[in-house]
Motif scaffolding. Structure first.
Motif, mmCIF file in Angstrom:
data_model
loop_
_atom_site.group_PDB
_atom_site.id
_atom_site.type_symbol
_atom_site.label_atom_id
_atom_site.label_comp_id
_atom_site.label_asym_id
_atom_site.label_seq_id
_atom_site.Cartn_x
_atom_site.Cartn_y
_atom_site.Cartn_z
ATOM 1 N N ASN A 52 2.577 7.638 -0.875
ATOM 2 C CA ASN A 52 2.530 6.206 -1.207
ATOM 3 C C ASN A 52 3.822 5.798 -1.902
ATOM 4 O O ASN A 52 4.012 6.021 -3.097
ATOM 5 C CB ASN A 52 1.327 5.913 -2.105
ATOM 6 N N SER A 98 -3.724 -0.215 3.103
ATOM 7 C CA SER A 98 -5.169 0.012 3.210
ATOM 8 C C SER A 98 -5.674 0.906 2.081
ATOM 9 O O SER A 98 -4.972 1.804 1.604
ATOM 10 C CB SER A 98 -5.515 0.662 4.560
ATOM 11 N N ASP A 99 -6.917 0.643 1.662
ATOM 12 C CA ASP A 99 -7.517 1.445 0.593
ATOM 13 C C ASP A 99 -7.635 2.909 1.009
ATOM 14 O O ASP A 99 -7.454 3.813 0.181
ATOM 15 C CB ASP A 99 -8.910 0.899 0.247
ATOM 16 N N ARG A 100 -7.914 3.155 2.294
ATOM 17 C CA ARG A 100 -8.063 4.531 2.762
ATOM 18 C C ARG A 100 -6.743 5.291 2.653
ATOM 19 O O ARG A 100 -6.704 6.436 2.183
ATOM 20 C CB ARG A 100 -8.554 4.556 4.216
ATOM 21 N N ILE A 126 -4.215 4.663 0.661
ATOM 22 C CA ILE A 126 -3.883 4.848 -0.748
ATOM 23 C C ILE A 126 -4.717 5.973 -1.351
ATOM 24 O O ILE A 126 -4.208 6.825 -2.102
ATOM 25 C CB ILE A 126 -4.094 3.533 -1.524
ATOM 26 N N PHE A 127 -5.991 6.008 -1.004
ATOM 27 C CA PHE A 127 -6.883 7.061 -1.508
ATOM 28 C C PHE A 127 -6.407 8.441 -1.069
ATOM 29 O O PHE A 127 -6.280 9.365 -1.888
ATOM 30 C CB PHE A 127 -8.312 6.818 -1.016
#
Length: 283
Positions: free
Chosen positions: A104, A110-112, A114-115
């Protein structure tokens, strides 16, 4: 120069062949024992060890033909479930490379993404802090369909566990398989485990989120240049009906339905999975 083969020479040749085959078989058995010991090692969390019964790591790695002198690329290791077995096995005589999720750099949206970037960072930190156990795996990134840096003819084996459905959902399955093909040395092995869709006929299948048709996966790999060597039912689960509201994610370990029918999903266990071994042709 002529070579005379006597009866004694022939006997020694046969004996040598038998001993070589015996040594190979002993080595395969020994590797299986080592895989099992590493799978049960207390370096792994109790949650990771509890999944051995579903993921069959010792038998799966034996099926793929992993040996300690190989250069191996593990794709998207996530929390390091297989890395905990692969890294110590390869650290003395081989080389493990981890193709992690994209770092990152501030551009991920997208949240995915970043996770999973955070998950990759935590695994890299854990490996660095426990180098006596893990050794020093190399790190690259896979942002489907490309590796960064680009990889060409570098690995004896590439391993991917339950990733192909994500590439397919994003429209990158074939292109990612092609990148993997380029990364392998000629004669190299691709070992793949993937959630398997319900087969309705020779030309159709049906499943909800997370499952892929086995024939479809094989065809995609063959189009990318691979040849199928063998398939195994090591990770099959006939109790998986593949018709859940949240697809494969309803089953453990995700249990996406929360407390709804939780006991039922736990009783089913983890998904029915195809286990496929491909080779990059030597020529």
């Amino acid at each position: 120069m002529s070579i005379i083969i006597t009866k004694k020479t022939a006997v020694f040749a046969i004996l040598f062949s038998v001993l070589s085959l015996s040594a190979f078989c002993d080595s395969a058995v020994d590797n299986g024992m080592v895989f099992q010991q590493l799978a049960e090692n207390e370096q792994r969390s109790s949650e990771h060890r509890a999944r051995n019964v579903y993921r069959n790591p010792a038998e799966t790695l034996q099926f793929f033909g992993l040996t300690e002198h190989m250069s191996v690329l593990e794709i998207w290791p996530g929390h390091g479930w297989y890395t905990e077995i692969l890294a110590p096995f390869l650290k003395q005589h081989g080389q493990l490379t981890l193709a992690q999720f994209r770092h990152n750099d501030g551009s991920l949206k997208s949240d995915r993404s970043i996770f999973w970037a955070k998950v990759s960072e935590r695994l890299a930190q854990r490996i660095d802090e426990n180098s006596d156990y893990f050794g020093t795996p190399q790190l690259v990134e896979l942002d489907p369909p490309a590796f960064y840096p680009e990889l060409t003819d570098q690995f004896d084996m590439v391993l991917t566990f339950r990733n192909a459905h994500i590439w397919d959902e994003d429209g990158h399955l074939f292109a990612t398989l092609h990148s993997i093909f380029k990364a392998l040395k000629p004669g190299g092995i691709l070992g793949m485990v993937e959630h398997r869709a319900a087969r309705l006929s020779d030309i159709s299948s049906s499943a909800v989120d997370g499952y892929l048709d086995e024939s479809y996966v094989i065809q995609a790999a063959e189009l990318a240049g691979f040849s199928l060597v063998a398939s195994s039912e090591l990770n099959a689960n006939p109790a998986d009906s593949k018709n859940y509201a949240k697809g494969v994610y309803a089953l453990p370990p995700t249990l996406a339905m929360g407390q709804v029918n939780k006991a039922q999903y736990l009783a089913i266990g983890e998904s029915d999975r195809m286990t496929l071994k491909f080779v990059k042709p030597a020529q």
